[in-house]
Scaffold this motif. Structure first.
Motif, PDB file in Angstrom:
ATOM      1  N   ARG A   7     -11.294  -6.580 -18.977  1.00 12.51           N
ATOM      2  CA  ARG A   7     -11.960  -5.375 -19.488  1.00 12.51           C
ATOM      3  C   ARG A   7     -12.645  -4.623 -18.348  1.00 12.51           C
ATOM      4  NH1 ARG A   7     -13.935  -8.696 -24.399  1.00 12.51           N
ATOM      5  NH2 ARG A   7     -12.245  -8.281 -25.851  1.00 12.51           N
ATOM      6  N   ALA A   8     -13.284  -5.352 -17.435  1.00  9.18           N
ATOM      7  CA  ALA A   8     -13.965  -4.693 -16.316  1.00  9.18           C
ATOM      8  C   ALA A   8     -12.958  -3.985 -15.413  1.00  9.18           C
ATOM      9  CB  ALA A   8     -14.761  -5.727 -15.522  1.00  9.18           C
ATOM     10  N   ALA A   9     -11.783  -4.579 -15.191  1.00  6.70           N
ATOM     11  CA  ALA A   9     -10.776  -3.956 -14.330  1.00  6.70           C
ATOM     12  C   ALA A   9     -10.185  -2.719 -14.991  1.00  6.70           C
ATOM     13  CB  ALA A   9      -9.674  -4.967 -14.014  1.00  6.70           C
ATOM     14  N   LEU A  10     -10.094  -2.729 -16.332  1.00  8.56           N
ATOM     15  CA  LEU A  10      -9.557  -1.561 -17.024  1.00  8.56           C
ATOM     16  C   LEU A  10     -10.537  -0.398 -17.034  1.00  8.56           C
ATOM     17  CD1 LEU A  10      -7.731  -3.222 -20.059  1.00  8.56           C
ATOM     18  CD2 LEU A  10      -6.702  -2.061 -18.119  1.00  8.56           C
ATOM     19  N   GLU A  11     -11.870  -0.677 -17.031  1.00 11.10           N
ATOM     20  CA  GLU A  11     -12.883   0.382 -17.052  1.00 11.10           C
ATOM     21  C   GLU A  11     -13.122   0.972 -15.670  1.00 11.10           C
ATOM     22  OE1 GLU A  11     -16.269  -1.357 -18.903  1.00 11.10           O
ATOM     23  OE2 GLU A  11     -15.320  -1.422 -20.867  1.00 11.10           O
ATOM     24  N   ALA A  12     -12.799   0.256 -14.625  1.00 10.85           N
ATOM     25  CA  ALA A  12     -13.027   0.740 -13.258  1.00 10.85           C
ATOM     26  C   ALA A  12     -12.056   1.864 -12.944  1.00 10.85           C
ATOM     27  CB  ALA A  12     -12.849  -0.411 -12.274  1.00 10.85           C
ATOM     28  N   PRO A  13     -12.454   2.818 -12.072  1.00  9.91           N
ATOM     29  CA  PRO A  13     -11.538   3.892 -11.693  1.00  9.91           C
ATOM     30  C   PRO A  13     -10.374   3.329 -10.873  1.00  9.91           C
ATOM     31  CG  PRO A  13     -13.515   3.992 -10.362  1.00  9.91           C
ATOM     32  CD  PRO A  13     -13.760   2.935 -11.397  1.00  9.91           C
ATOM     33  N   PRO A  14      -9.211   3.956 -10.974  1.00 13.55           N
ATOM     34  CA  PRO A  14      -8.059   3.453 -10.219  1.00 13.55           C
ATOM     35  C   PRO A  14      -8.284   3.606  -8.713  1.00 13.55           C
ATOM     36  CG  PRO A  14      -7.526   5.537 -11.233  1.00 13.55           C
ATOM     37  CD  PRO A  14      -8.897   5.151 -11.734  1.00 13.55           C
ATOM     38  N   PRO A  15      -7.710   2.714  -7.917  1.00 15.77           N
ATOM     39  CA  PRO A  15      -7.892   2.803  -6.472  1.00 15.77           C
ATOM     40  C   PRO A  15      -7.153   4.017  -5.917  1.00 15.77           C
ATOM     41  CG  PRO A  15      -6.340   1.059  -6.994  1.00 15.77           C
ATOM     42  CD  PRO A  15      -6.904   1.552  -8.297  1.00 15.77           C
ATOM     43  N   VAL A  16      -7.682   4.560  -4.848  1.00 18.92           N
ATOM     44  CA  VAL A  16      -7.085   5.722  -4.198  1.00 18.92           C
ATOM     45  C   VAL A  16      -6.106   5.226  -3.133  1.00 18.92           C
ATOM     46  CG1 VAL A  16      -7.541   7.789  -2.846  1.00 18.92           C
ATOM     47  CG2 VAL A  16      -9.155   7.075  -4.623  1.00 18.92           C
ATOM     48  N   VAL A  17      -4.871   5.751  -3.216  1.00 19.63           N
ATOM     49  CA  VAL A  17      -3.846   5.361  -2.253  1.00 19.63           C
ATOM     50  C   VAL A  17      -3.784   6.457  -1.192  1.00 19.63           C
ATOM     51  CG1 VAL A  17      -1.406   4.856  -1.928  1.00 19.63           C
ATOM     52  CG2 VAL A  17      -2.552   4.150  -4.024  1.00 19.63           C
ATOM     53  N   VAL A  18      -3.910   6.046   0.046  1.00 18.84           N
ATOM     54  CA  VAL A  18      -3.883   6.989   1.147  1.00 18.84           C
ATOM     55  C   VAL A  18      -2.491   6.956   1.776  1.00 18.84           C
ATOM     56  CG1 VAL A  18      -4.875   7.597   3.361  1.00 18.84           C
ATOM     57  CG2 VAL A  18      -6.301   6.589   1.568  1.00 18.84           C
ATOM     58  N   VAL A  19      -1.844   8.146   1.815  1.00 21.01           N
ATOM     59  CA  VAL A  19      -0.522   8.265   2.400  1.00 21.01           C
ATOM     60  C   VAL A  19      -0.671   8.994   3.717  1.00 21.01           C
ATOM     61  CG1 VAL A  19       1.804   9.203   2.086  1.00 21.01           C
ATOM     62  CG2 VAL A  19       0.522   8.335   0.123  1.00 21.01           C
ATOM     63  N   ALA A  20      -0.071   8.469   4.756  1.00 19.17           N
ATOM     64  CA  ALA A  20      -0.171   9.095   6.073  1.00 19.17           C
ATOM     65  C   ALA A  20       0.554  10.433   6.069  1.00 19.17           C
ATOM     66  CB  ALA A  20       0.410   8.177   7.130  1.00 19.17           C
ATOM     67  N   GLN A  21      -0.050  11.408   6.732  1.00 21.10           N
ATOM     68  CA  GLN A  21       0.545  12.736   6.823  1.00 21.10           C
ATOM     69  C   GLN A  21       1.692  12.704   7.837  1.00 21.10           C
ATOM     70  OE1 GLN A  21      -0.139  15.504   5.110  1.00 21.10           O
ATOM     71  NE2 GLN A  21      -1.637  14.384   3.866  1.00 21.10           N
ATOM     72  N   PRO A  22       2.817  13.346   7.515  1.00 21.35           N
ATOM     73  CA  PRO A  22       3.918  13.355   8.473  1.00 21.35           C
ATOM     74  C   PRO A  22       3.559  14.210   9.674  1.00 21.35           C
ATOM     75  CG  PRO A  22       4.457  14.735   6.593  1.00 21.35           C
ATOM     76  CD  PRO A  22       3.142  14.054   6.274  1.00 21.35           C
ATOM     77  N   SER A  23       3.924  13.714  10.839  1.00 19.83           N
ATOM     78  CA  SER A  23       3.658  14.479  12.047  1.00 19.83           C
ATOM     79  C   SER A  23       4.774  15.487  12.263  1.00 19.83           C
ATOM     80  CB  SER A  23       3.545  13.535  13.256  1.00 19.83           C
ATOM     81  OG  SER A  23       4.789  12.908  13.466  1.00 19.83           O
ATOM     82  N   GLY A  24       4.544  16.453  13.089  1.00 21.37           N
ATOM     83  CA  GLY A  24       5.520  17.502  13.338  1.00 21.37           C
ATOM     84  C   GLY A  24       6.632  17.070  14.271  1.00 21.37           C
ATOM     85  N   GLU A  25       6.514  15.876  14.829  1.00 21.43           N
ATOM     86  CA  GLU A  25       7.530  15.410  15.774  1.00 21.43           C
ATOM     87  C   GLU A  25       8.758  14.896  15.039  1.00 21.43           C
ATOM     88  OE1 GLU A  25       6.078  12.592  18.538  1.00 21.43           O
ATOM     89  OE2 GLU A  25       4.166  13.615  18.743  1.00 21.43           O
ATOM     90  N   ILE A  26       9.911  15.180  15.598  1.00 26.75           N
ATOM     91  CA  ILE A  26      11.166  14.664  15.050  1.00 26.75           C
ATOM     92  C   ILE A  26      11.536  13.436  15.876  1.00 26.75           C
ATOM     93  CG2 ILE A  26      13.602  15.157  14.668  1.00 26.75           C
ATOM     94  CD1 ILE A  26      12.839  18.110  14.455  1.00 26.75           C
ATOM     95  N   PRO A  27      11.751  12.298  15.214  1.00 23.43           N
ATOM     96  CA  PRO A  27      12.091  11.095  15.981  1.00 23.43           C
ATOM     97  C   PRO A  27      13.461  11.240  16.634  1.00 23.43           C
ATOM     98  CG  PRO A  27      12.254  10.674  13.645  1.00 23.43           C
ATOM     99  CD  PRO A  27      11.690  12.053  13.789  1.00 23.43           C
ATOM    100  N   THR A  28      13.578  10.694  17.812  1.00 26.94           N
ATOM    101  CA  THR A  28      14.829  10.735  18.562  1.00 26.94           C
ATOM    102  C   THR A  28      15.364   9.313  18.665  1.00 26.94           C
ATOM    103  OG1 THR A  28      13.982  12.572  19.848  1.00 26.94           O
ATOM    104  CG2 THR A  28      15.900  11.410  20.725  1.00 26.94           C
ATOM    105  N   PHE A  29      16.614   9.160  18.285  1.00 30.20           N
ATOM    106  CA  PHE A  29      17.258   7.857  18.364  1.00 30.20           C
ATOM    107  C   PHE A  29      18.424   7.968  19.333  1.00 30.20           C
ATOM    108  CE2 PHE A  29      15.403   8.080  14.137  1.00 30.20           C
ATOM    109  CZ  PHE A  29      14.688   6.892  14.101  1.00 30.20           C
ATOM    110  N   ARG A  30      18.575   6.970  20.144  1.00 25.28           N
ATOM    111  CA  ARG A  30      19.679   6.952  21.101  1.00 25.28           C
ATOM    112  C   ARG A  30      20.497   5.690  20.885  1.00 25.28           C
ATOM    113  NH1 ARG A  30      16.352   8.933  26.406  1.00 25.28           N
ATOM    114  NH2 ARG A  30      15.842  10.944  25.527  1.00 25.28           N
ATOM    115  N   VAL A  31      21.811   5.871  21.019  1.00 21.39           N
ATOM    116  CA  VAL A  31      22.733   4.741  20.868  1.00 21.39           C
ATOM    117  C   VAL A  31      23.611   4.708  22.099  1.00 21.39           C
ATOM    118  CG1 VAL A  31      24.629   3.791  19.526  1.00 21.39           C
ATOM    119  CG2 VAL A  31      22.756   4.965  18.367  1.00 21.39           C
TER     120      VAL A  31
END
Length: 141
Positions: free
Chosen positions: A40-64
């Protein structure tokens, strides 16, 4: 010796029974990991806030990098698979059989006609020699 033989299995069985842990189903006061108050206590508590990292403006470079030479199998010149394994077909067998029967029949007729012709010549010579004088020669050679 007989005493040890009978005592050893009994002592092992007793040790197993004494060292056995208590079974949860036989325990009258179960200790569950959850309780209704905590749920009951867990149901009354506010939901946890999930933090999502902001995407950076850099484009990843992959080399093969491939360090092995390209290998392609070379085609092999082979003869086409012969599903008959070189055996004649049914049509060829029938045609060959009919040809053999025909040649046997033609050969029989030819030999029969030859025998009849020889017989006719012999009869004609006998008739001729009965009337005329002929030298004694054998035609059947």
């Amino acid at each position: 010796m007989t005493k040890w033989v009978t005592l050893m299995p009994l002592s092992m069985a007793g040790a197993v029974l004494m060292l056995q842990p208590p079974i949860q189903a036989q325990n009258r006061d179960p200790q569950l990991p959850v309780s209704l108050e905590r749920i009951r206590a867990a149901l009354e508590a506010p939901p946890p806030v999930v933090v999502v990292a902001q995407p950076s403006g850099e484009i990843p470079t992959f080399r093969v990098e491939v360090r092995q030479q390209f290998w392609a199998p070379q085609p092999v010149d082979e003869e086409a698979f012969d599903s008959t394994f070189g055996l004649p077909s049914v049509g060829e067998l029938v045609a060959g059989g009919i040809g053999k029967i025909r040649s046997a029949a033609v050969g029989y007729k030819h030999r029969r006609a030859k025998r009849r012709a020889r017989k006719d010549v012999e009869e004609a010579l006998e008739t001729f020699c009965a009337v005329h004088e002929c030298p004694p020669t054998d035609i059947r050679k």
